[in-house]
Design a protein around this motif. Structure first.
Motif, PDB file in Angstrom:
ATOM      1  N   ARG A 147       3.723  18.611   6.658  1.00 30.74           N
ATOM      2  CA  ARG A 147       2.899  18.561   5.440  1.00 30.74           C
ATOM      3  C   ARG A 147       2.664  17.127   4.971  1.00 30.74           C
ATOM      4  O   ARG A 147       1.684  16.845   4.290  1.00 30.74           O
ATOM      5  N   TYR A 148       3.583  16.227   5.323  1.00 35.89           N
ATOM      6  CA  TYR A 148       3.449  14.826   4.919  1.00 35.89           C
ATOM      7  C   TYR A 148       2.403  14.095   5.756  1.00 35.89           C
ATOM      8  O   TYR A 148       1.751  13.165   5.278  1.00 35.89           O
ATOM      9  N   LEU A 149       2.231  14.508   7.010  1.00 36.08           N
ATOM     10  CA  LEU A 149       1.266  13.852   7.885  1.00 36.08           C
ATOM     11  C   LEU A 149      -0.130  13.934   7.289  1.00 36.08           C
ATOM     12  O   LEU A 149      -0.425  14.788   6.458  1.00 36.08           O
ATOM     13  N   GLY A 150      -0.992  13.037   7.719  1.00 38.35           N
ATOM     14  CA  GLY A 150      -2.368  13.014   7.256  1.00 38.35           C
ATOM     15  C   GLY A 150      -2.674  11.716   6.532  1.00 38.35           C
ATOM     16  O   GLY A 150      -1.933  10.737   6.631  1.00 38.35           O
ATOM     17  N   LYS A 151      -3.766  11.721   5.808  1.00 38.79           N
ATOM     18  CA  LYS A 151      -4.245  10.513   5.144  1.00 38.79           C
ATOM     19  C   LYS A 151      -3.772  10.450   3.693  1.00 38.79           C
ATOM     20  O   LYS A 151      -3.833  11.436   2.965  1.00 38.79           O
ATOM     21  N   TRP A 152      -3.298   9.259   3.315  1.00 35.40           N
ATOM     22  CA  TRP A 152      -2.871   8.973   1.956  1.00 35.40           C
ATOM     23  C   TRP A 152      -3.649   7.776   1.440  1.00 35.40           C
ATOM     24  O   TRP A 152      -3.946   6.844   2.187  1.00 35.40           O
ATOM     25  N   PHE A 153      -3.952   7.783   0.157  1.00 34.49           N
ATOM     26  CA  PHE A 153      -4.584   6.651  -0.517  1.00 34.49           C
ATOM     27  C   PHE A 153      -3.530   5.978  -1.380  1.00 34.49           C
ATOM     28  O   PHE A 153      -2.823   6.644  -2.130  1.00 34.49           O
ATOM     29  N   GLU A 154      -3.426   4.671  -1.275  1.00 32.31           N
ATOM     30  CA  GLU A 154      -2.489   3.931  -2.109  1.00 32.31           C
ATOM     31  C   GLU A 154      -3.082   3.818  -3.512  1.00 32.31           C
ATOM     32  O   GLU A 154      -4.168   3.280  -3.687  1.00 32.31           O
ATOM     33  N   LEU A 155      -2.354   4.332  -4.502  1.00 34.56           N
ATOM     34  CA  LEU A 155      -2.790   4.223  -5.895  1.00 34.56           C
ATOM     35  C   LEU A 155      -2.276   2.941  -6.529  1.00 34.56           C
ATOM     36  O   LEU A 155      -2.952   2.334  -7.360  1.00 34.56           O
ATOM     37  N   ALA A 156      -1.066   2.551  -6.164  1.00 32.51           N
ATOM     38  CA  ALA A 156      -0.450   1.350  -6.724  1.00 32.51           C
ATOM     39  C   ALA A 156       0.676   0.900  -5.809  1.00 32.51           C
ATOM     40  O   ALA A 156       1.186   1.681  -5.007  1.00 32.51           O
ATOM     41  N   ARG A 157       1.072  -0.361  -5.975  1.00 37.76           N
ATOM     42  CA  ARG A 157       2.180  -0.899  -5.196  1.00 37.76           C
ATOM     43  C   ARG A 157       2.804  -2.046  -5.953  1.00 37.76           C
ATOM     44  O   ARG A 157       2.177  -2.653  -6.829  1.00 37.76           O
ATOM     45  N   HIS A 158       4.033  -2.323  -5.606  1.00 42.14           N
ATOM     46  CA  HIS A 158       4.635  -3.559  -6.074  1.00 42.14           C
ATOM     47  C   HIS A 158       4.053  -4.621  -5.162  1.00 42.14           C
ATOM     48  O   HIS A 158       4.181  -4.542  -3.943  1.00 42.14           O
ATOM     49  N   GLU A 159       3.360  -5.601  -5.743  1.00 39.63           N
ATOM     50  CA  GLU A 159       2.636  -6.590  -4.937  1.00 39.63           C
ATOM     51  C   GLU A 159       3.568  -7.260  -3.948  1.00 39.63           C
ATOM     52  O   GLU A 159       4.724  -7.537  -4.248  1.00 39.63           O
ATOM     53  N   ASN A 160       3.066  -7.491  -2.773  1.00 39.34           N
ATOM     54  CA  ASN A 160       3.841  -8.101  -1.705  1.00 39.34           C
ATOM     55  C   ASN A 160       2.940  -9.014  -0.894  1.00 39.34           C
ATOM     56  O   ASN A 160       1.722  -8.915  -0.951  1.00 39.34           O
ATOM     57  N   ARG A 161       3.545  -9.876  -0.159  1.00 43.72           N
ATOM     58  CA  ARG A 161       2.814 -10.903   0.577  1.00 43.72           C
ATOM     59  C   ARG A 161       1.901 -10.322   1.653  1.00 43.72           C
ATOM     60  O   ARG A 161       0.792 -10.803   1.869  1.00 43.72           O
ATOM     61  N   PHE A 162       2.341  -9.292   2.342  1.00 47.93           N
ATOM     62  CA  PHE A 162       1.550  -8.773   3.447  1.00 47.93           C
ATOM     63  C   PHE A 162       0.391  -7.889   3.012  1.00 47.93           C
ATOM     64  O   PHE A 162      -0.469  -7.569   3.828  1.00 47.93           O
ATOM     65  N   GLU A 163       0.310  -7.519   1.757  1.00 46.94           N
ATOM     66  CA  GLU A 163      -0.842  -6.759   1.262  1.00 46.94           C
ATOM     67  C   GLU A 163      -1.618  -7.541   0.211  1.00 46.94           C
ATOM     68  O   GLU A 163      -2.506  -6.989  -0.428  1.00 46.94           O
ATOM     69  N   LYS A 164      -1.306  -8.786   0.040  1.00 46.88           N
ATOM     70  CA  LYS A 164      -1.913  -9.589  -1.020  1.00 46.88           C
ATOM     71  C   LYS A 164      -3.441  -9.521  -0.950  1.00 46.88           C
ATOM     72  O   LYS A 164      -4.043  -9.789   0.080  1.00 46.88           O
ATOM     73  N   GLY A 165      -4.024  -9.139  -2.072  1.00 41.33           N
ATOM     74  CA  GLY A 165      -5.476  -9.083  -2.169  1.00 41.33           C
ATOM     75  C   GLY A 165      -6.131  -7.878  -1.536  1.00 41.33           C
ATOM     76  O   GLY A 165      -7.350  -7.773  -1.550  1.00 41.33           O
ATOM     77  N   LEU A 166      -5.360  -6.955  -0.987  1.00 41.77           N
ATOM     78  CA  LEU A 166      -5.967  -5.785  -0.350  1.00 41.77           C
ATOM     79  C   LEU A 166      -6.251  -4.683  -1.361  1.00 41.77           C
ATOM     80  O   LEU A 166      -5.443  -4.409  -2.243  1.00 41.77           O
ATOM     81  N   ASP A 167      -7.394  -4.079  -1.213  1.00 36.47           N
ATOM     82  CA  ASP A 167      -7.786  -2.912  -1.981  1.00 36.47           C
ATOM     83  C   ASP A 167      -8.247  -1.837  -1.007  1.00 36.47           C
ATOM     84  O   ASP A 167      -8.307  -2.073   0.196  1.00 36.47           O
ATOM     85  N   ALA A 168      -8.570  -0.671  -1.528  1.00 34.56           N
ATOM     86  CA  ALA A 168      -8.983   0.467  -0.700  1.00 34.56           C
ATOM     87  C   ALA A 168      -7.969   0.703   0.418  1.00 34.56           C
ATOM     88  O   ALA A 168      -8.324   0.968   1.561  1.00 34.56           O
ATOM     89  N   VAL A 169      -6.691   0.623   0.080  1.00 34.58           N
ATOM     90  CA  VAL A 169      -5.623   0.749   1.064  1.00 34.58           C
ATOM     91  C   VAL A 169      -5.359   2.228   1.357  1.00 34.58           C
ATOM     92  O   VAL A 169      -5.253   3.045   0.441  1.00 34.58           O
ATOM     93  N   THR A 170      -5.256   2.535   2.649  1.00 38.41           N
ATOM     94  CA  THR A 170      -4.915   3.883   3.081  1.00 38.41           C
ATOM     95  C   THR A 170      -3.806   3.811   4.126  1.00 38.41           C
ATOM     96  O   THR A 170      -3.599   2.781   4.764  1.00 38.41           O
TER      97      THR A 170
END
Length: 187
Positions: free
Chosen positions: A48-71
């Protein structure tokens, strides 16, 4: 997708996963936002966990810096590992898309709520804890034991305001500061 962007994301994910000890100095790691990370609240049905998820929020981190529309997309490989494809757009929901592929294995077979992930080869070094999820797997809160990283995921990019608020209240109940999260923008 540019290879250098994918490598940057992969290196960052690996650094986060191993606590940044090898790739980043302590000064570049995000601060701890939860010094007492709870154990996952419920078992996870991986099917049930498998599939597509949309990131609603995150604790900012260096490897995602500036990314939006994250899935994040999870699927089961023939060998029993979980394939992960993370993607996002740089600077805005319409920016340049980049993605990185990784794999995960179940680290806690009793609950399936703790995984080990790798984006840099066959070594499963990064803890990935599914701290809580909705009864129908419509949302998920993901963290790891250092308390430095947190992701809030949903099956829809923009859930109803009441649903989003309920998820954020659950984030707080788990001991995290919801105001320390960066909201992820989606088109």
């Amino acid at each position: 997708m540019k290879q250098s962007t994918a490598l940057k994301i992969a290196a960052g994910v690996a650094a986060a996963a191993i606590g940044g000890a090898f790739l980043y100095s302590r000064s570049t790691r995000p601060p701890v936002i939860n010094p007492k990370v709870p154990e996952p609240a419920e078992p996870v049905d991986l099917a049930r966990y498998l599939g597509k998820w949309f990131e609603l929020a995150r604790h900012e981190n260096r490897f995602e810096k500036g990314l939006d529309a994250v899935t994040a997309e999870y699927s089961l490989d023939d060998d029993g590992t979980i394939r992960i494809v993370n993607s996002g757009r740089q600077g805005s929901p319409k920016g340049e898309r980049s993605s990185v592929e990784g794999h995960a294995i179940v680290a806690d077979r009793a609950t399936n709520a703790k995984l080990k992930v790798s984006f840099l080869g066959p070594f499963y070094v990064g803890p990935y804890w599914i701290l809580d999820h909705g009864d129908d797997y419509e949302w998920s809160i993901v963290g790891e034991p250092s308390g430095r990283y947190l992701w809030v995921l949903a099956r829809e990019p923009k859930p109803a305001p009441a649903v989003a608020e309920a998820i954020l209240k659950r984030v707080e109940a788990l001991g995290y500061d919801r105001w320390a999260l960066r909201a992820t923008r989606h088109a």
